[in-house]
Write a protein that holds these residues in place. Structure first.
Motif, short mmCIF file in Angstrom:
data_model
loop_
_atom_site.label_atom_id
_atom_site.label_comp_id
_atom_site.label_asym_id
_atom_site.label_seq_id
_atom_site.Cartn_x
_atom_site.Cartn_y
_atom_site.Cartn_z
N LYS A 8 -59.93 -32.94 -45.42
CA LYS A 8 -59.01 -32.03 -45.33
C LYS A 8 -57.97 -32.53 -44.36
N LYS A 9 -56.68 -32.30 -44.48
CA LYS A 9 -55.43 -32.81 -43.87
C LYS A 9 -55.13 -31.88 -42.70
N ILE A 10 -55.08 -32.19 -41.67
CA ILE A 10 -54.54 -31.43 -40.46
C ILE A 10 -53.34 -32.16 -39.79
N LEU A 11 -52.06 -31.37 -39.76
CA LEU A 11 -50.89 -31.76 -39.20
C LEU A 11 -50.71 -31.26 -37.73
N VAL A 12 -50.73 -32.16 -36.74
CA VAL A 12 -50.58 -31.77 -35.22
C VAL A 12 -49.37 -32.06 -34.92
N LEU A 13 -48.48 -31.09 -34.32
CA LEU A 13 -47.19 -31.44 -33.52
C LEU A 13 -47.41 -31.09 -32.27
N ASP A 39 -42.22 -35.24 -33.06
CA ASP A 39 -40.70 -35.12 -33.31
C ASP A 39 -40.79 -33.64 -34.04
N ALA A 40 -40.38 -32.50 -33.50
CA ALA A 40 -40.52 -31.46 -34.14
C ALA A 40 -39.44 -31.43 -35.31
N ASN A 41 -38.47 -32.18 -35.32
CA ASN A 41 -37.53 -32.29 -36.36
C ASN A 41 -38.04 -32.90 -37.62
N ALA A 42 -39.21 -33.49 -37.56
CA ALA A 42 -39.80 -33.98 -38.82
C ALA A 42 -40.90 -33.37 -39.13
N LEU A 60 -45.81 -25.88 -26.24
CA LEU A 60 -44.73 -26.38 -25.61
C LEU A 60 -43.91 -27.42 -26.11
N LEU A 61 -43.14 -27.22 -27.19
CA LEU A 61 -42.41 -28.27 -28.00
C LEU A 61 -41.05 -28.55 -27.31
N LEU A 62 -40.79 -29.87 -27.41
CA LEU A 62 -39.25 -30.24 -26.69
C LEU A 62 -38.27 -29.42 -27.77
N ASP A 63 -37.16 -29.03 -26.83
CA ASP A 63 -36.19 -28.19 -27.63
C ASP A 63 -36.26 -27.44 -28.82
N ASN A 64 -37.34 -27.01 -28.89
CA ASN A 64 -37.81 -26.16 -30.07
C ASN A 64 -38.55 -24.99 -29.77
N ASP A 65 -38.35 -24.08 -30.45
CA ASP A 65 -38.99 -22.56 -30.08
C ASP A 65 -40.19 -22.46 -31.30
N CYS A 66 -41.43 -22.67 -30.46
CA CYS A 66 -42.56 -22.53 -31.47
C CYS A 66 -42.51 -21.51 -32.37
N ALA A 67 -42.05 -20.37 -32.07
CA ALA A 67 -41.99 -19.02 -32.87
C ALA A 67 -41.04 -19.46 -34.01
N MET A 68 -39.87 -20.04 -33.67
CA MET A 68 -39.01 -20.36 -34.89
C MET A 68 -39.51 -21.47 -36.05
N SER A 99 -46.68 -12.28 -32.69
CA SER A 99 -45.18 -12.40 -32.44
C SER A 99 -44.81 -13.90 -32.97
N TYR A 100 -45.77 -14.67 -33.10
CA TYR A 100 -45.61 -16.20 -33.37
C TYR A 100 -45.49 -16.29 -35.01
N LYS A 101 -46.26 -15.02 -35.81
CA LYS A 101 -46.55 -15.34 -37.23
C LYS A 101 -47.38 -16.54 -37.47
N CYS A 102 -48.14 -16.99 -36.56
CA CYS A 102 -49.11 -17.97 -36.93
C CYS A 102 -50.51 -17.22 -37.07
N ASP A 103 -51.57 -17.94 -37.67
CA ASP A 103 -52.87 -17.61 -38.25
C ASP A 103 -53.59 -17.42 -37.02
N ALA A 104 -53.59 -18.16 -36.02
CA ALA A 104 -54.51 -18.18 -34.62
C ALA A 104 -53.69 -18.50 -33.48
N LEU A 105 -54.01 -18.12 -32.65
CA LEU A 105 -53.54 -18.74 -31.16
C LEU A 105 -54.75 -18.89 -30.27
N PHE A 106 -54.94 -20.29 -29.75
CA PHE A 106 -56.00 -20.45 -28.61
C PHE A 106 -55.24 -20.80 -27.28
N VAL A 107 -55.71 -20.32 -26.12
CA VAL A 107 -55.44 -20.37 -25.00
C VAL A 107 -56.30 -21.54 -24.30
N LYS A 108 -55.79 -22.97 -23.68
CA LYS A 108 -56.68 -23.58 -22.87
C LYS A 108 -57.10 -23.07 -21.75
N PRO A 109 -58.38 -23.40 -21.15
CA PRO A 109 -59.41 -24.51 -21.80
C PRO A 109 -59.84 -23.81 -23.36
#
Length: 125
Positions: A8-13, A39-42, A60-68, A99-109
Motif C-alpha cells: 500500500k502506498k502512503i503519501l506524507v506531506l 513541498d505542498a505545491n507538489a 503545520l504546512l508552510l504557506d498553505n492551509d491544511c484545510a484547503m 472542519s478539515y474534511k479529512c477522514d481522521a485527525l490525530f493529536v500528538k503524542p
C-alpha cells in the motif's frame, strides 16, 4: 513479466521533517511504500502520479492551509476517494476532522496502535 507491488502506498506531506518519527513508527506496523514530500505545491501532482492508498498531512504546512489542501482533494473527482489523515500537535476545538474534511485527525503524542488501526481501516474501505 514484472510483478505488481502489493504494498500500500502512503503519501506524507511534511513540514520541516516533523513527521519522520511518525513515518518510522508506521513502518513498524506494516510494509508500506511511503513517499514523503516537503513541498505542498507538489502534493496534487504526486498524488496523481502514484495514486496513493492514503495521505497523511502535517497540520503545520508552510504557506498553505491544511484545510484547503483537504478540500481540494475532496473536490477533485480523481483524488476524492483517497483517505486523508491530519496529524497535529495542537489540541484545540478549531482542529476537528469535520472542519478539515479529512477522514481522521490525530493529536500528538500519537497512540501508534490506534493510528495503525485507523490506517488499516481507511486503506481497506
Amino acid at each position: 513479466m514484472e510483478l505488481l507491488s502489493t504494498r500500500k502506498k502512503i503519501l506524507v506531506l511534511d513540514k520541516d521533517s516533523r513527521m519522520l518519527p511518525v513515518v518510522d513508527e508506521i513502518m513498524n506496523y506494516g510494509d508500506f511504500d511511503i513517499h514523503i514530500l516537503y513541498d505542498a505545491n507538489a502534493v496534487y501532482d504526486k498524488a496523481r502520479q502514484i495514486n496513493p492508498d492514503l495521505i497523511i498531512l502535517d497540520y503545520l504546512l508552510l504557506d498553505n492551509d491544511c484545510a484547503m489542501i483537504c478540500q481540494d482533494f475532496k473536490a477533485n473527482t480523481q483524488l476524492e476517494a483517497i483517505p486523508i489523515i491530519i496529524v497535529t500537535a495542537f489540541n484545540t476545538k478549531k482542529v476537528t476532522a469535520d472542519s478539515y474534511k479529512c477522514d481522521a485527525l490525530f493529536v500528538k503524542p500519537l497512540d501508534m496502535n490506534v493510528l495503525a488501526s485507523r490506517i488499516d481501516y481507511l486503506m481497506a474501505s
